[in-house]
Write a protein that holds these residues in place. Structure first.
Motif, PDB file in Angstrom:
ATOM      1  N   ARG A 340       3.164 -14.330 -14.564  1.00 31.77           N
ATOM      2  CA  ARG A 340       3.286 -12.911 -14.227  1.00 31.77           C
ATOM      3  C   ARG A 340       1.958 -12.327 -13.735  1.00 31.77           C
ATOM      4  N   LYS A 341       0.871 -12.632 -14.425  1.00 29.61           N
ATOM      5  CA  LYS A 341      -0.416 -12.058 -14.039  1.00 29.61           C
ATOM      6  C   LYS A 341      -0.810 -12.499 -12.629  1.00 29.61           C
ATOM      7  N   THR A 342      -0.623 -13.794 -12.331  1.00 29.51           N
ATOM      8  CA  THR A 342      -0.949 -14.299 -10.998  1.00 29.51           C
ATOM      9  C   THR A 342      -0.073 -13.649  -9.943  1.00 29.51           C
ATOM     10  N   LEU A 343       1.212 -13.552 -10.222  1.00 27.12           N
ATOM     11  CA  LEU A 343       2.150 -13.000  -9.241  1.00 27.12           C
ATOM     12  C   LEU A 343       1.832 -11.537  -8.935  1.00 27.12           C
ATOM     13  N   LEU A 344       1.599 -10.742  -9.980  1.00 24.29           N
ATOM     14  CA  LEU A 344       1.333  -9.325  -9.752  1.00 24.29           C
ATOM     15  C   LEU A 344      -0.035  -9.100  -9.109  1.00 24.29           C
ATOM     16  N   SER A 345      -0.960 -10.018  -9.316  1.00 19.34           N
ATOM     17  CA  SER A 345      -2.259  -9.886  -8.658  1.00 19.34           C
ATOM     18  C   SER A 345      -2.141 -10.085  -7.156  1.00 19.34           C
ATOM     19  N   LEU A 346      -1.231 -10.958  -6.735  1.00 22.94           N
ATOM     20  CA  LEU A 346      -1.067 -11.248  -5.318  1.00 22.94           C
ATOM     21  C   LEU A 346      -0.072 -10.319  -4.632  1.00 22.94           C
ATOM     22  N   HIS A 347       0.855  -9.769  -5.393  1.00 26.17           N
ATOM     23  CA  HIS A 347       1.855  -8.882  -4.790  1.00 26.17           C
ATOM     24  C   HIS A 347       1.203  -7.538  -4.473  1.00 26.17           C
ATOM     25  N   PRO A 348       1.299  -7.051  -3.237  1.00 24.71           N
ATOM     26  CA  PRO A 348       0.671  -5.761  -2.904  1.00 24.71           C
ATOM     27  C   PRO A 348       1.289  -4.605  -3.681  1.00 24.71           C
ATOM     28  N   TYR A 349       0.484  -3.555  -3.842  1.00 26.84           N
ATOM     29  CA  TYR A 349       0.914  -2.349  -4.564  1.00 26.84           C
ATOM     30  C   TYR A 349       0.685  -1.160  -3.630  1.00 26.84           C
ATOM     31  N   PRO A 350       1.561  -0.975  -2.624  1.00 22.11           N
ATOM     32  CA  PRO A 350       1.323   0.095  -1.645  1.00 22.11           C
ATOM     33  C   PRO A 350       1.503   1.475  -2.262  1.00 22.11           C
ATOM     34  N   GLY A 351       0.722   2.418  -1.763  1.00 23.13           N
ATOM     35  CA  GLY A 351       0.871   3.793  -2.217  1.00 23.13           C
ATOM     36  C   GLY A 351       2.184   4.387  -1.742  1.00 23.13           C
ATOM     37  N   GLU A 352       2.757   5.231  -2.553  1.00 22.23           N
ATOM     38  CA  GLU A 352       4.087   5.759  -2.249  1.00 22.23           C
ATOM     39  C   GLU A 352       4.095   6.589  -0.972  1.00 22.23           C
ATOM     40  N   HIS A 353       2.974   7.221  -0.631  1.00 26.94           N
ATOM     41  CA  HIS A 353       2.920   8.106   0.533  1.00 26.94           C
ATOM     42  C   HIS A 353       1.972   7.570   1.605  1.00 26.94           C
ATOM     43  N   ASP A 354       1.733   6.248   1.603  1.00 27.55           N
ATOM     44  CA  ASP A 354       0.797   5.675   2.572  1.00 27.55           C
ATOM     45  C   ASP A 354       1.363   5.631   3.991  1.00 27.55           C
ATOM     46  N   CYS A 355       2.664   5.591   4.131  1.00 21.32           N
ATOM     47  CA  CYS A 355       3.288   5.457   5.445  1.00 21.32           C
ATOM     48  C   CYS A 355       3.779   6.819   5.927  1.00 21.32           C
ATOM     49  N   ASP A 356       3.438   7.165   7.159  1.00 20.60           N
ATOM     50  CA  ASP A 356       3.860   8.426   7.772  1.00 20.60           C
ATOM     51  C   ASP A 356       5.134   8.159   8.573  1.00 20.60           C
ATOM     52  N   SER A 357       6.276   8.524   8.000  1.00 14.84           N
ATOM     53  CA  SER A 357       7.560   8.218   8.627  1.00 14.84           C
ATOM     54  C   SER A 357       7.798   9.003   9.904  1.00 14.84           C
ATOM     55  N   ALA A 358       6.968   9.992  10.181  1.00 17.00           N
ATOM     56  CA  ALA A 358       7.123  10.739  11.432  1.00 17.00           C
ATOM     57  C   ALA A 358       6.526   9.990  12.610  1.00 17.00           C
ATOM     58  N   ARG A 359       5.604   9.066  12.348  1.00 12.67           N
ATOM     59  CA  ARG A 359       4.886   8.382  13.426  1.00 12.67           C
ATOM     60  C   ARG A 359       5.196   6.892  13.524  1.00 12.67           C
ATOM     61  N   GLU A 360       5.632   6.274  12.436  1.00  7.56           N
ATOM     62  CA  GLU A 360       5.792   4.825  12.428  1.00  7.56           C
ATOM     63  C   GLU A 360       6.980   4.422  11.581  1.00  7.56           C
ATOM     64  N   SER A 361       7.435   3.203  11.818  1.00  7.53           N
ATOM     65  CA  SER A 361       8.544   2.661  11.040  1.00  7.53           C
ATOM     66  C   SER A 361       8.047   2.244   9.665  1.00  7.53           C
ATOM     67  N   CYS A 362       8.705   2.738   8.616  1.00 10.01           N
ATOM     68  CA  CYS A 362       8.258   2.492   7.236  1.00 10.01           C
ATOM     69  C   CYS A 362       9.167   1.537   6.487  1.00 10.01           C
ATOM     70  N   ILE A 363      10.011   0.773   7.185  1.00  9.63           N
ATOM     71  CA  ILE A 363      10.988  -0.053   6.474  1.00  9.63           C
ATOM     72  C   ILE A 363      10.310  -1.143   5.651  1.00  9.63           C
ATOM     73  N   ARG A 364       9.283  -1.807   6.196  1.00  8.31           N
ATOM     74  CA  ARG A 364       8.578  -2.840   5.429  1.00  8.31           C
ATOM     75  C   ARG A 364       7.850  -2.219   4.238  1.00  8.31           C
TER      76      ARG A 364
END
Length: 766
Positions: A340-364
């Protein structure tokens, strides 16, 4: 009407406007440049404007002065244009010292035939600045360029002509992007290999420095930084077998030469494909990353089911892949919570509001957030739809492992409810969406059209038997360079075809008199009786002498020795043998005065008697043959393995021996020795039966393969394997001693081979 008057200057004129001042400044810099090339004059204003953003006034003056020097080198406008565009982007990394080093190099190389490389050098300068942090490393890089130019620039003194280097422009082009994968010292080692090989063939040198040749890529990969899969391949194979009961081959691929799209791990019918190197990342070692990648791939192979891709849109397939990957990761953590520790260290933790849905596709971005929330119970995302589907996901896994079909239905529903109009925008938000331990999910999809095309092709195509065997890559020792050529030889490993086992039985009957004499010798050296092991803490019976001594010590208030027992061990030989047969074309030569008999037929007879003798002794042994047709086609033919009995299958393979091609001995020694070194015996003997010195059609220097074979023998000695050569060449003293030292025997009368081979073996191992 009132008008505004301009302020007066001391001479009584009007003050110049800001635009006029900038124009005057530009004219001043243009005059200082003093370059009359029309292309330079036409873009100078734009380049000057860009340079003002990055450079201070003092740096700007040095920038213009350097361009002035380049303009007067006589190489046309190209170097000046490239420098004016590139230097402002690189100046922050290299500074004034870096500019001084570059200009000193440009002044030196400009008047030479290699001066045309200046344009390419300056175009690559921004990428070079990203790879080399600081002017000190830049100077080392320039030293490398000078060395390559010095060794690859061709001078023909009879014509008094000098020709430009073919290698230097290729090095300048490929080096900057590849310096992200290798240190400057590693790049120098790679370049030195290229300078040593084919020094009189400029085109081959150009192919090497352009990384178009297989040798160049192999040497470069050997210099790359990071944890090597090859170094830990056996450990990873054991990990896969022990924890997942999966014996699929682990196949390495390189990430060094893909710049447009970085390849991902994947699984197919051939095995598990992993990157050949892994750098430490986010506090996780490369070895731990390999373990996690293997766990993810192995769980996919066991738990995922392929879907028909034609039934889903691209967005639906992307969403299904994220849900299925999250299911696989959840089941992996359920089985191995320590990951678990290894997996969560490698899995990204994006900010909830990092993507601007008005300008770019946020599906990923949304799918990565969902995956993180599923795997991380401490995740604090507040999106209600996301949290609803996290709960529904875990509800499906409470009852068991769930399924790919169930994840596909859940993913489709999530996509419908979360879809935004901006998802179709061409600009896609990729930041913090790469999950490095996951595969590309190619195994998850079947394409109906491709399957039909493949079936039609199979119907039309003639039946061609697949080439059996496994491919290995081995290094070769370059005695001139004092270093290895990595992955230089391709070795194909095969199981030898079968012949008639009765032919080997007839050979034993033919040599019945010799077999009876060998039997008497075998009876003398075969271990008899038992060995008594005294002073044991645990044993089959009491050792009275030591028991009495211990009792006396006890009565005298001394520390009593507890080793008062003795045990019986049956005596046995502690020897393992691997017999390596040279199957080159010269073995098909007839023996003078022996009718139609050949060297190969005598070798078959001798090996038959030797195998019979070793089998009578009970020593584990293996038999293999080898030959080669250039370094791209070395072959090992398995005749008997250590775990096989001396039976009709083995005798049938031995009866089918055929001779052909050449004798590339070093790679055969390394391959046979690697298997022998894993046998747990005190004495491990590699016997080599050959009739000539190492040679191959693609090697013109006879010393090259002799030196490589000698190096292979030294490698095996360090692994505890003794190599002994039995040579049928009466002139072999010239080279065999240099390869094997004192461990060789020469049979000067080849017709005595069946008699001498078992005797030599018994003498060595007695």
């Amino acid at each position: 009407m009132n008008t505004l008057s301009m302020p007066s200057w001391p001479d009584g004129g009007a003050a110049p406007s800001a635009a006029t001042a900038l124009q005057d400044e530009e004219n001043g810099w243009r005059q200082r440049l003093g370059c009359g090339f029309v292309p330079v004059q036409s873009i100078f204003a734009k380049r000057l404007s860009d340079a003002r953003v990055h450079l201070r006034d003092a740096d700007l003056a040095a920038y213009i002065d350097a361009a002035r020097v380049l303009c007067r080198l006589g190489r046309g406008p190209e170097p000046v244009l490239a420098f004016l565009e590139a230097w402002p982007q690189a100046a922050g990394r290299f500074g004034q010292d870096g500019l001084a080093a570059i200009m000193a190099w440009a002044r030196g190389i400009g008047p030479t035939p290699n001066g045309d490389v200046l344009g390419g050098f300056f175009r690559a300068l921004p990428a070079l600045a990203d790879a080399l942090d600081g002017s000190a490393r830049l100077k080392d890089y320039i030293d490398l360029l000078n060395a390559v130019a010095r060794h690859t620039t061709v001078s023909i003194h009879g014509r008094h002509a000098t020709y430009a280097s073919h290698a230097l422009p290729e090095l300048i082009r490929v080096a900057p992007p590849h310096l992200k994968h290798v240190s400057l010292a590693g790049l120098r080692t790679w370049a030195e290999h290229g300078l040593r090989h084919d020094p009189h063939n400029p085109q081959r040198q150009a192919d090497y420095f352009a990384m178009r040749s297989a040798d160049s890529r192999a040497v470069f990969q050997d210099q790359r930084r990071g944890t090597s899969l090859r170094a830990h391949e056996r450990r990873m194979d054991l990990y896969l077998r022990a924890f997942w009961n999966d014996a699929a081959p682990i196949i390495a691929y390189s990430e060094a030469f893909d710049h447009l799209r970085k390849p991902q791990p994947y699984t197919d019918d051939q095995g598990l494909h992993l990157p050949d190197l892994r750098d430490d990342r986010d506090g996780v070692s490369g070895l731990d990353q390999y373990r996690l990648i293997l766990a993810h791939l192995a769980a996919h192979r066991r738990l995922s089911e392929p879907l028909i891709a034609d039934n889903w849109s691209p967005f639906q397939r992307l969403c299904i892949e994220y849900f299925e990957d999250a299911r696989i990761d959840t089941l992996v953590l359920r089985r191995f919570p320590g990951l678990r520790k290894t997996l969560l260290s490698l899995h990204p933790y994006p900010g909830e509001h990092d993507c601007d849905s008005a300008r770019e596709s946020c599906i990923r971005h949304r799918l990565t957030m969902l995956s993180r929330a599923i795997l991380d119970p401490d995740c604090d995302y507040g999106n209600p739809l996301l949290r609803e589907f996290v709960g529904r996901f875990h509800d499906r896994l409470i009852r068991g492992d769930s399924s790919t079909q169930e994840m596909a239905a859940l993913a489709t529903e999530y996509l419908v409810l979360s879809r935004l109009p901006s998802d179709n925008l061409p600009k896609i938000h990729f930041a913090d969406s790469e999950i490095p331990y996951r595969d590309d999910n190619r195994h998850l999809w079947r394409f109906i059209d491709l399957d039909e095309d493949q079936e039609e092709a199979e119907v039309r195509a003639p039946e061609i038997p697949a080439a059996p065997g496994i491919t290995h890559h081995y290094p070769e020792w370059d005695y001139a360079a004092g270093d290895y050529l990595p992955d230089h030889v391709t070795l194909h490993e095969h199981l030898h075809p079968r012949g008639l086992a009765e032919e080997i039985t007839r050979l034993l009957e033919k040599n019945a008199v010799l077999a009876r004499r060998l039997t008497r010798i075998l009876d003398q050296i075969k271990p008899q009786g038992r060995d008594r092991l005294r002073r044991q803490e645990d044993g089959a019976e009491l050792d009275l002498d030591w028991a009495l001594r211990s009792w006396i010590d006890y009565r005298c208030r001394h520390t009593a020795d507890a080793r008062i027992n003795q045990d019986i061990r049956h005596a046995e030989r502690d020897v393992a043998v691997s017999l390596l047969l040279d199957l080159s074309a010269s073995l098909a030569d007839p023996i003078g005065g022996a009718g139609d008999r050949t060297v190969l037929s005598l070798a078959q007879e001798a090996v038959t008697l030797l195998a019979w003798a070793i089998d009578r002794l009970g020593d584990p042994f293996a038999i293999a043959g080898f030959h080669s047709n250039t370094r791209h086609e070395a072959r090992i033919w398995h005749i008997k393995g250590f775990s096989e009995a001396w039976n009709d299958d083995v005798r049938a393979r031995l009866a089918a021996l055929r001779a052909g091609y050449s004798t590339r001995m070093g790679v055969a020694l390394r391959h046979a020795g690697r298997a022998l070194s894993q046998i747990r015996k005190d004495k491990r003997l590699l016997l080599v039966l050959t009739d000539g010195q190492p040679a191959d059609v693609d090697v013109s220097d006879p010393e090259f393969l002799i030196a490589d074979a000698r190096q292979a023998v030294r490698e095996l000695e360090r692994q505890g394997v003794t190599c002994h050569c039995i040579s049928l060449d009466i002139r072999s003293d010239e080279y065999v001693q240099r390869i094997f030292g004192r461990h060789f025997s020469v049979i000067d009368r080849i017709e005595r081979l069946p008699e001498r081979l078992p005797e030599i073996f018994l003498t060595i191992t007695s």
